[in-house]
Design an enzyme around this catalytic site. Structure first.
Site, mmCIF file in Angstrom:
data_model
loop_
_atom_site.group_PDB
_atom_site.id
_atom_site.type_symbol
_atom_site.label_atom_id
_atom_site.label_comp_id
_atom_site.label_asym_id
_atom_site.label_seq_id
_atom_site.Cartn_x
_atom_site.Cartn_y
_atom_site.Cartn_z
ATOM 1 C CB SER A 44 -0.939 0.008 1.214
ATOM 2 O OG SER A 44 -0.210 -0.158 2.420
ATOM 3 C CG HIS A 249 -1.382 3.691 4.494
ATOM 4 N ND1 HIS A 249 -2.137 3.067 5.468
ATOM 5 C CD2 HIS A 249 -0.780 2.690 3.788
ATOM 6 C CE1 HIS A 249 -2.001 1.760 5.358
ATOM 7 N NE2 HIS A 249 -1.185 1.502 4.346
#
Length: 276
Positions: A44, A249
């Protein structure tokens, strides 16, 4: 009306098709190896989860704002294949992302290993439980990273090198998630934040060692993110978000100003199609 030779017409059509092909991997690209250029692999952090503007239409969450897409946009003459996928383990990379690689590939980037080590579960435990529970779960992850992950990385890196023996392979590490010693009202205590940042150092060390063993280049992004973790005044990493999957993230700024400069620094000059 000027008559265009048939050979020139075919070349014009081919060049037009190349210019207007999108950045994402199509089924045809997955079946037929690319001819040189850049292939972006990984999890990711490579697909761009957290940066928004997802273009793949599926669960891989390949973002137009990911460092890979930004690098490719800055090098439009370079063939680009984007197979990185949110949630990918090293085994997923090995089994599902390597099709575009071949002996003429010039550049490969990859960030992978955190999913193998249970990153999502670690963050869940640390977010919902005590400092001791967080430290225990991180200790389990560190044991995996130090004793099991190296072999998984070796297997994946061996396959990359076998398919692309001449490519520059850039293994990009993970940033510290939290700005150190900052007042923070975002849910995690200072001991938890320090424990998680220390775990990042462990996985980066292991990735760097395995990369060096295979002749790959390791890109350490911790300094680029140093003043931009969660709890900083200008974070490049999301704290807890909705959707939850984007939590912890990189933001678009993290991809553009954290990861992209490191890849750019380490990438070789990539051959344009007319050089092949």
């Amino acid at each position: 009306m000027t008559r265009i030779p048939r050979r020139s017409l075919r070349l014009t059509v081919l060049l037009s098709a190349l210019l207007f092909t999108g950045g994402g991997v199509t089924a045809a690209q997955a079946e037929a190896p690319s001819q040189g250029g850049y292939v972006a692999l990984g999890d990711s952090y490579s697909s761009g989860l957290g940066a928004g503007d997802y273009r793949d239409g599926g669960s891989c969450r390949r973002s137009a704002r990911s460092y890979a897409q930004l690098w490719a946009a800055a090098h439009p003459a370079t063939r680009f294949d984007f197979t990185a996928c949110s949630g990918a383990t090293t085994r997923d990379v090995l089994n599902g992302q390597l099709a575009p690689l071949n002996a003429r590939t010039d550049l490969v980037s990859i960030t992978a290993g955190a999913t193998d080590a249970g990153f999502t579960d670690v963050m869940t435990v640390c977010s919902l439980n005590s400092d001791d529970a967080c430290q225990d779960r991180v200790a389990q992850a560190r044991t995996y990273i130090e004793h099991t992950l190296p072999a998984a990385l070796d297997t994946t890196y061996d396959a990359i090198r076998k398919k692309s023996p001449h490519a520059r392979v850039v293994v990009l590490g993970y940033p510290h998630l939290f700005a150190p010693r900052r007042p923070c009202a975002r849910g995690l205590s200072e001991p938890k934040r320090a424990t998680l940042n220390a775990a990042v150092d462990v996985i980066n060390r292991v990735m760097s060692q395995r990369a060096a063993k295979h002749g790959f280049t390791f890109g350490d992004v911790t300094q680029r993110f140093a003043d931009h973790g969660v709890c900083s005044t200008t974070p490049w990493i999301h704290s807890l978000t909705l959707p939850v999957s984007e939590s912890y993230h990189p933001t678009p700024d993290g991809q553009q100003h954290g990861y992209l400069p490191e890849l750019t620094r380490l990438a070789p000059r990539v051959r344009a199609p007319h050089d092949m």
